[in-house]
Scaffold this active site. Structure first.
Site, PDB file in Angstrom:
ATOM      1  N   ASP A  10      20.043  32.966   0.439  1.00 25.20           N
ATOM      2  CA  ASP A  10      19.534  34.433   0.959  1.00 25.20           C
ATOM      3  C   ASP A  10      18.378  34.759  -0.138  1.00 25.20           C
ATOM      4  O   ASP A  10      17.468  34.700   0.366  1.00 25.20           O
ATOM      5  CB  ASP A  10      20.769  35.530   0.580  1.00 25.20           C
ATOM      6  CG  ASP A  10      20.465  36.825   1.482  1.00 25.20           C
ATOM      7  OD1 ASP A  10      19.634  37.054   2.112  1.00 25.20           O
ATOM      8  OD2 ASP A  10      21.498  37.611   1.152  1.00 25.20           O
TER       9      ASP A  10
ATOM     10  N   HIS B   7      15.195  34.280   1.737  1.00 22.74           N
ATOM     11  CA  HIS B   7      14.121  35.458   2.012  1.00 22.74           C
ATOM     12  C   HIS B   7      12.894  34.984   0.731  1.00 22.74           C
ATOM     13  O   HIS B   7      13.116  34.836  -0.473  1.00 22.74           O
ATOM     14  CB  HIS B   7      14.222  36.904   1.488  1.00 22.74           C
ATOM     15  CG  HIS B   7      15.069  37.367   2.316  1.00 22.74           C
ATOM     16  ND1 HIS B   7      14.999  38.176   3.471  1.00 22.74           N
ATOM     17  CD2 HIS B   7      16.792  37.088   3.037  1.00 22.74           C
ATOM     18  CE1 HIS B   7      15.871  38.473   4.289  1.00 22.74           C
ATOM     19  NE2 HIS B   7      16.936  38.000   4.154  1.00 22.74           N
TER      20      HIS B   7
ATOM     21  N   ASP C 153      10.656  36.883  -0.402  1.00 21.09           N
ATOM     22  CA  ASP C 153      10.373  37.766  -1.607  1.00 21.09           C
ATOM     23  C   ASP C 153      11.602  38.167  -2.416  1.00 21.09           C
ATOM     24  O   ASP C 153      11.888  38.956  -3.516  1.00 21.09           O
ATOM     25  CB  ASP C 153      10.264  39.297  -1.002  1.00 21.09           C
ATOM     26  CG  ASP C 153      10.954  39.578   0.234  1.00 21.09           C
ATOM     27  OD1 ASP C 153      11.794  38.914   0.577  1.00 21.09           O
ATOM     28  OD2 ASP C 153      10.821  40.879   0.495  1.00 21.09           O
TER      29      ASP C 153
ATOM     30  N   GLU D 129      27.118  42.133   8.159  1.00 26.26           N
ATOM     31  CA  GLU D 129      26.902  41.806   6.673  1.00 26.26           C
ATOM     32  C   GLU D 129      27.493  43.039   6.320  1.00 26.26           C
ATOM     33  O   GLU D 129      28.719  43.060   6.065  1.00 26.26           O
ATOM     34  CB  GLU D 129      25.539  41.553   6.137  1.00 26.26           C
ATOM     35  CG  GLU D 129      25.520  41.238   4.631  1.00 26.26           C
ATOM     36  CD  GLU D 129      24.169  41.112   4.104  1.00 26.26           C
ATOM     37  OE1 GLU D 129      23.980  40.855   2.967  1.00 26.26           O
ATOM     38  OE2 GLU D 129      23.114  41.741   4.786  1.00 26.26           O
TER      39      GLU D 129
ATOM     40  N   HIS E 232      18.561  30.458   5.911  1.00 26.27           N
ATOM     41  CA  HIS E 232      18.309  31.851   5.459  1.00 26.27           C
ATOM     42  C   HIS E 232      17.923  32.113   3.933  1.00 26.27           C
ATOM     43  O   HIS E 232      18.901  32.066   3.177  1.00 26.27           O
ATOM     44  CB  HIS E 232      19.873  32.645   5.758  1.00 26.27           C
ATOM     45  CG  HIS E 232      19.824  33.863   5.683  1.00 26.27           C
ATOM     46  ND1 HIS E 232      20.000  34.808   6.938  1.00 26.27           N
ATOM     47  CD2 HIS E 232      19.402  34.784   4.855  1.00 26.27           C
ATOM     48  CE1 HIS E 232      20.282  36.217   6.436  1.00 26.27           C
ATOM     49  NE2 HIS E 232      19.515  36.143   5.305  1.00 26.27           N
TER      50      HIS E 232
END
Length: 365
Positions: free
Chosen positions: A303, A23, A25, A213, A21
C-alpha cells in the site's frame, strides 16, 4: 544446502515477489522528501530531518482512520509537482522495490494531483514513466531486474475519472497497465464513476477499484456488479459475508463472498495498512489467514511503504510471524499476484516459470 532456508528478513529479501498495490506518493524516501521540499520551497514539512520525518509519517498514519491516514499525502504530493520530482520519486521507487527482491510491480498514482506547476496530465504521466524506466535500467545494471507497470488513479471525490480513464488507455502501450479509483470510500461510491469504467471496458482495458477497506460489503458489491472491476483494492471487508461458527471447513459464505471466491477475484490485501486505517483491529485479527485457508485469491501488498514503514519482505515476515506461513505459502501468494497482474498472459507465465518458481525452489532447498 538441503532443506528449506530459515525464514527471516534477510532470506525474505532474496525471495522473488510480485506487488499489485503500491502507491507512488506513499513510498518516498524521507530524505528525498526533504530534498525535494527544499528544491521547490515547500516549508510545511512537520520535521526537519529524515529520521524525524519518517517517524512523523508512521505515527500520523497510525490513527486508525482512513481519512486521517490520507492526510499524510499532503506533504508527499506537494513535492511531486515538477518533472524532476516526479522522475526522481518514480526512479527511486523502482530501485527500492528491486532492492527488496520485487520482480514485478504495479505502482499507482493520481495524475490529477500533480498539476500545481502547470504540467498537463500527459506530461505528468510521461515524467513518471520515464522515472520508472530509469529505475528499471538501474536495477538491471545492479543485477536486480524488475518489471514495473503503472496504474493511473482517479480520486473518487473528484470528477475527472473519465478523463483519467482516457489517459490510461492512451498510455497503455507505454507503461500504463490499468486504471483505479482511490480516496475516502464513505460517501463516494464507485458507481459515481460508471462512465469511466464503461470506457475501460469498451476499450478492453484493465481496472481495479479501492473497495471494501473503510466501507463494507456495499462497496464491494458495487465495484463488482455495477462497475465490473478485475480486482479489488483491499477488499478486506469481504469477511463480513463469511460466518465461521466452529471449524473452518463449516464456514458459510454469503452470495457475495461465494461469487468473489468462485470467480477468483484477486484481493489486494495490505496487512499493515489495513490495521493503520482501522479496516481491521490488529494484525492477528486480520482476515488474511481465514481468506487464504478458504482459498480466496489473496495477495500480499504494501500500500504505502513510507506511511507503514514497510516493504514486501516486512509484510511477508509479519504474516509468517502471525500465522506461521512457510515458503510454500508465500510462493502461493506470490503466484496469486502474478496470475492477477495486468500484463499479457505470456509475460505473466514467463515471470512465474522462469523467476518465481526457481527462486522459491532455492529457498525450499
Amino acid at each position: 544446502m538441503t532443506g528449506p532456508m530459515p525464514l527471516d528478513l534477510a532470506t525474505l529479501r532474496q525471495a522473488p515477489k510480485a506487488l499489485l498495490h503500491d502507491h507512488l506518493d506513499g513510498g518516498l524516501r524521507p530524505a528525498t522528501v526533504l530534498e525535494l521540499a527544499r528544491d521547490c520551497n515547500y516549508d510545511q514539512l512537520p520535521a526537519a530531518d529524515a529520521a524525524g520525518l519518517a517517524r512523523w509519517f508512521r505515527e500520523a498514519a497510525d490513527s486508525g482512520s482512513l481519512e486521517r491516514y490520507l492526510e499524510t499525502f499532503t506533504h508527499t504530493v506537494a513535492v511531486m509537482q515538477t518533472p524532476e520530482g516526479l522522475h526522481r520519486v518514480a526512479r527511486e521507487c523502482v530501485e527500492d522495490l528491486a532492492d527488496d527482491g520485487v520482480v514485478y510491480a504495479e505502482v499507482r498514482f493520481a495524475p490529477e494531483q500533480h498539476l500545481e506547476q502547470d504540467l498537463t496530465l500527459d506530461e505528468v504521466v510521461e515524467h513518471a514513466l520515464a522515472g520508472f524506466a530509469a529505475g528499471e535500467a538501474a536495477a538491471a545494471a545492479a543485477g536486480q531486474p524488475i518489471v514495473v507497470r503503472c496504474l493511473l488513479t482517479a480520486m473518487r471525490h473528484a470528477a475527472r475519472s473519465r478523463e483519467i480513464a482516457e489517459l490510461a488507455v492512451r498510455f497503455r502501450d507505454r507503461g500504463v497497465c490499468g486504471f483505479d479509483i482511490a480516496g475516502a470510500e464513505a460517501g463516494y461510491p464507485p458507481t459515481r464513476h460508471l462512465d469511466a469504467f464503461e470506457y475501460m471496458r469498451v476499450n478492453n482495458a484493465h481496472f481495479t477499484i479501492h473497495a471494501g477497506e473503510a466501507f463494507g460489503l456495499p462497496s464491494i458489491h458495487e465495484a463488482l456488479a455495477f462497475c465490473g472491476c478485475d480486482r479489488l483494492g483491499h477488499g478486506v471487508r469481504i469477511v463480513d459475508d463469511i460466518e465461521v461458527a466452529g471449524d473452518i471447513a463449516d464456514a458459510r459464505l454469503g452470495r457475495l463472498a461465494q461469487y468473489v471466491r468462485d470467480t477468483r477475484v484477486p484481493l489486494e490485501l495490505c496487512p499493515s495498512s489495513n490495521v493503520q486505517t482501522g479496516a481491521v483491529p490488529s494484525l492477528d485479527k486480520h482476515p488474511f489467514d481465514l481468506l487464504a485457508r478458504l482459498r480466496f485469491r489473496v495477495t500480499v501488498n504494501t500500500d504505502n511503504r513510507l506511511m507503514s514503514d514497510t516493504s514486501m519482505s516486512r509484510e511477508m515476515l509479519k504474516l509468517h510471524q502471525t500465522f506461521g506461513y512457510g515458503w510454500t505459502d508465500l510462493e502461493r501468494f506470490t503466484i496469486n499476484a502474478m496470475k492477477s497482474a495486468f500484463i499479457p498472459f505470456p509475460e505473466r507465465l514467463r515471470i512465474i516459470d522462469d523467476i518465481i518458481k526457481p527462486g522459491y525452489a532455492v529457498l525450499l532447498g
